[in-house]
Structure formats: structure tokens, C-alpha cells
Scaffold this motif. Sequence first.
Motif, PDB file in Angstrom:
ATOM      1  N   THR A  42      -1.438  17.335  -2.370  1.00 25.45           N
ATOM      2  CA  THR A  42      -1.673  15.914  -2.143  1.00 25.45           C
ATOM      3  C   THR A  42      -3.095  15.540  -2.529  1.00 25.45           C
ATOM      4  O   THR A  42      -3.336  14.534  -3.206  1.00 25.45           O
ATOM      5  N   ARG A  45      -4.328   7.456  -6.439  1.00 26.22           N
ATOM      6  CA  ARG A  45      -4.956   6.359  -5.702  1.00 26.22           C
ATOM      7  C   ARG A  45      -4.611   5.032  -6.366  1.00 26.22           C
ATOM      8  O   ARG A  45      -4.790   4.850  -7.569  1.00 26.22           O
ATOM      9  N   ASN A  46      -4.109   4.092  -5.584  1.00 26.23           N
ATOM     10  CA  ASN A  46      -3.678   2.797  -6.099  1.00 26.23           C
ATOM     11  C   ASN A  46      -4.862   1.839  -6.105  1.00 26.23           C
ATOM     12  O   ASN A  46      -5.227   1.273  -5.082  1.00 26.23           O
ATOM     13  N   SER A  49       2.768  13.602  -4.756  1.00 22.10           N
ATOM     14  CA  SER A  49       2.121  12.483  -4.108  1.00 22.10           C
ATOM     15  C   SER A  49       1.801  11.427  -5.146  1.00 22.10           C
ATOM     16  O   SER A  49       2.120  11.583  -6.322  1.00 22.10           O
ATOM     17  N   ASP A  58      -7.313   5.513  -0.153  1.00 20.12           N
ATOM     18  CA  ASP A  58      -7.288   4.064  -0.315  1.00 20.12           C
ATOM     19  C   ASP A  58      -8.561   3.405   0.210  1.00 20.12           C
ATOM     20  O   ASP A  58      -8.978   2.357  -0.284  1.00 20.12           O
ATOM     21  N   ASN A 104      -3.560   9.718   2.092  1.00 16.39           N
ATOM     22  CA  ASN A 104      -3.402   8.526   1.274  1.00 16.39           C
ATOM     23  C   ASN A 104      -4.272   7.391   1.796  1.00 16.39           C
ATOM     24  O   ASN A 104      -4.893   6.650   1.019  1.00 16.39           O
ATOM     25  N   GLU A 123       0.833  -1.189   0.000  1.00 19.76           N
ATOM     26  CA  GLU A 123       0.000   0.000   0.000  1.00 19.76           C
ATOM     27  C   GLU A 123       0.874   1.248   0.000  1.00 19.76           C
ATOM     28  O   GLU A 123       1.960   1.276   0.553  1.00 19.76           O
ATOM     29  N   ARG A 124       0.358   2.313  -0.629  1.00 16.87           N
ATOM     30  CA  ARG A 124       1.131   3.541  -0.804  1.00 16.87           C
ATOM     31  C   ARG A 124       1.639   4.092   0.515  1.00 16.87           C
ATOM     32  O   ARG A 124       2.785   4.493   0.640  1.00 16.87           O
ATOM     33  N   ARG A 125       0.772   4.140   1.541  1.00 20.81           N
ATOM     34  CA  ARG A 125       1.207   4.719   2.812  1.00 20.81           C
ATOM     35  C   ARG A 125       2.341   3.903   3.438  1.00 20.81           C
ATOM     36  O   ARG A 125       3.211   4.439   4.100  1.00 20.81           O
ATOM     37  N   LEU A 157      -4.610  12.966  -5.508  1.00 19.17           N
ATOM     38  CA  LEU A 157      -5.466  11.841  -5.137  1.00 19.17           C
ATOM     39  C   LEU A 157      -6.877  11.974  -5.719  1.00 19.17           C
ATOM     40  O   LEU A 157      -7.705  11.078  -5.537  1.00 19.17           O
ATOM     41  N   ASP A 204       0.188  10.845   4.910  1.00 18.63           N
ATOM     42  CA  ASP A 204      -0.131   9.441   5.179  1.00 18.63           C
ATOM     43  C   ASP A 204      -1.632   9.282   5.410  1.00 18.63           C
ATOM     44  O   ASP A 204      -2.267   8.357   4.891  1.00 18.63           O
TER      45      ASP A 204
END
Length: 305
Positions: free
Chosen positions: A92, A30-31, A27, A67, A63, A2-4, A96, A60
Amino acid sequence: MERRKFLRNLGISGSALTLATGAVMPSFARNEEFAEPTFKMDFAPHFGMFRNSAPDGIVDQLNFMADQGFRSLEDNGMLGRSVEEQTLIAKTMESLGMRMGVFVVDGGDNWKVSLTSGKQEFMDHFLDTCRKSVEVAKRVNATWMTVVPGYFERNLPIGVQTGNVIEAYKRAAEIFEPHGLVMVMEPLSDNPDLFLRHADQSYMICKAVDSPACKILYDIYHMQRNEGNLIATMQKTWDEIAYIQIGDNPGRKEPGTGEINYQNVFKFIHEKGFKGICGMEHGNANPGVEGEKALIEAYRKVDIS
């Protein structure tokens, strides 16, 4: 990964996500591979709500919110943040695909500094804060800002107090309207000395101000405490409601922890065609990571199908 967690492994703090030169590090989008489904209602958490799940600062947390499927953020204290922090949040969120909810037009203890009094010093301070808020709103891509008129002025008739508030909001609307910004007045239940407490009262003030820059913030928690009959009241005042906030009663925690039937309330809001933000202005019913997971699941349960 995960990104964070990726950011954490790099040793990058969310509150200081900058390069050595001082430039903001881009940043990440979104993954979708690791992301949870996006909420259909546009629920907006606030900083601190997921501090245990995303402990490395504001980036964090943003993100993590993205997510989990949240599409917006609200931050009451945005006006008091540094320019650098405001810019970091905005960049950021842009990366996102998130949008900014309300922040408070806060000139100090704005409950006690009352516009009901008609005193010039309070008017001047309020309007000066509105001008500062325009610059912050532009910086963070915000549209809506919360305003409250303050306490009753006990030595003045209610009609005179109402007139004083209308005049103050007309002046503020002249500041916000050219920029496409909207102040949303919030009826509150925290204290019986507060002037603005009911939806119909707010509706009347909006009609008197007569500006697209002056609307209602309908906080479901406060309105349940002050008057109940939520759906019928929202129906009567709907054309002046621009922003909604959430909190169950009693306790002011996530939906499902109190008496409000949020599934029905959200169904009504959705059927009205509401495309705005529903701010999650409440605490967590349970502590730690497990409490944060339970909060997210509570919103999954009441989100529209």
C-alpha cells in the motif's frame, strides 16, 4: 469522492484488503484532485493517530495520511505484525509513494533487558532480534530501526556499562551494515533508571562503534525534558543524527501544545539539509475527528515555508 470513502462504500476493510484468492488487491495512487498540499518536511504519522477520520483499518489510514500530504509512516510495533500484514502495509505504501520510518528492534521488555550488564544471554537475544529485524526491514522497505540499551546496571561502573553497550552495538552493526540498514539509538526521558539519556552520550557511543549502521534517533520531546538547548545540542551532534522524532513538552502532543518553538527547530533542521523522516511519536491533544483535524493544522503551521 475521496479514495478512503470509495473503499468504505465498497465494503472493503483496510485490515483485510485481499481478493478471494488471498492475493493483495492493488491500492490506489494518491488522488491529487482531493488531496491536501504535501508537507515540505517529511512528517511520519503512526497507525491510530487518525483512527476517527479513517476508521476502516490500516489501508484506510494510509490512504488518509497520503491524502493529507504525509509522505511517510512509522510503526514501532512492525516487528510483531504478521508477514501478511507487513506485506499489505508495504504494498500500500509503495502504491502511495510513501516511505517507511522506524520500527523498534523489540525483543520483549527491552528497557529491562539491559545491554549495559554485559550478560551473554542479553547480548544473544538482542542480536537474534536484530537478525529478525533485517528480514522485516527488507519486507517493508525500511532503513531505520530504533534500539535502546536498557537500564543502568547499578553494580557496574558507568565506563564498563558504556563499554558493554558499545560492544553490543558493534556486533549489531555487523548484522545491519551489509544490508544498508541503520539502527538509531534513542536517548529517553521516561525513567531515570534508563542508561541512555543524553545526546552527547549517544554521540560518544556512535563514534566508538564507528559504523554507518549506528546513528542517533534525536527525539525532540525526550531531549527537551532531559537537557533542553535543542538547536545547540543538535548542532554539536549533527553528524551522527539520522532520524528525528517529534512531540511537544509537557504532554507529548502535537507541536504548539507545549513550550517548544517548533518553527525554529524545523527551520534549523531544514537549513542543515536534512532529508530524513521526522516521526510524529506523540498523542493527539484533542479527541475525535476534530482533534485529528487540529493535529494536521498544527503541522501545517510549523512546516517550513
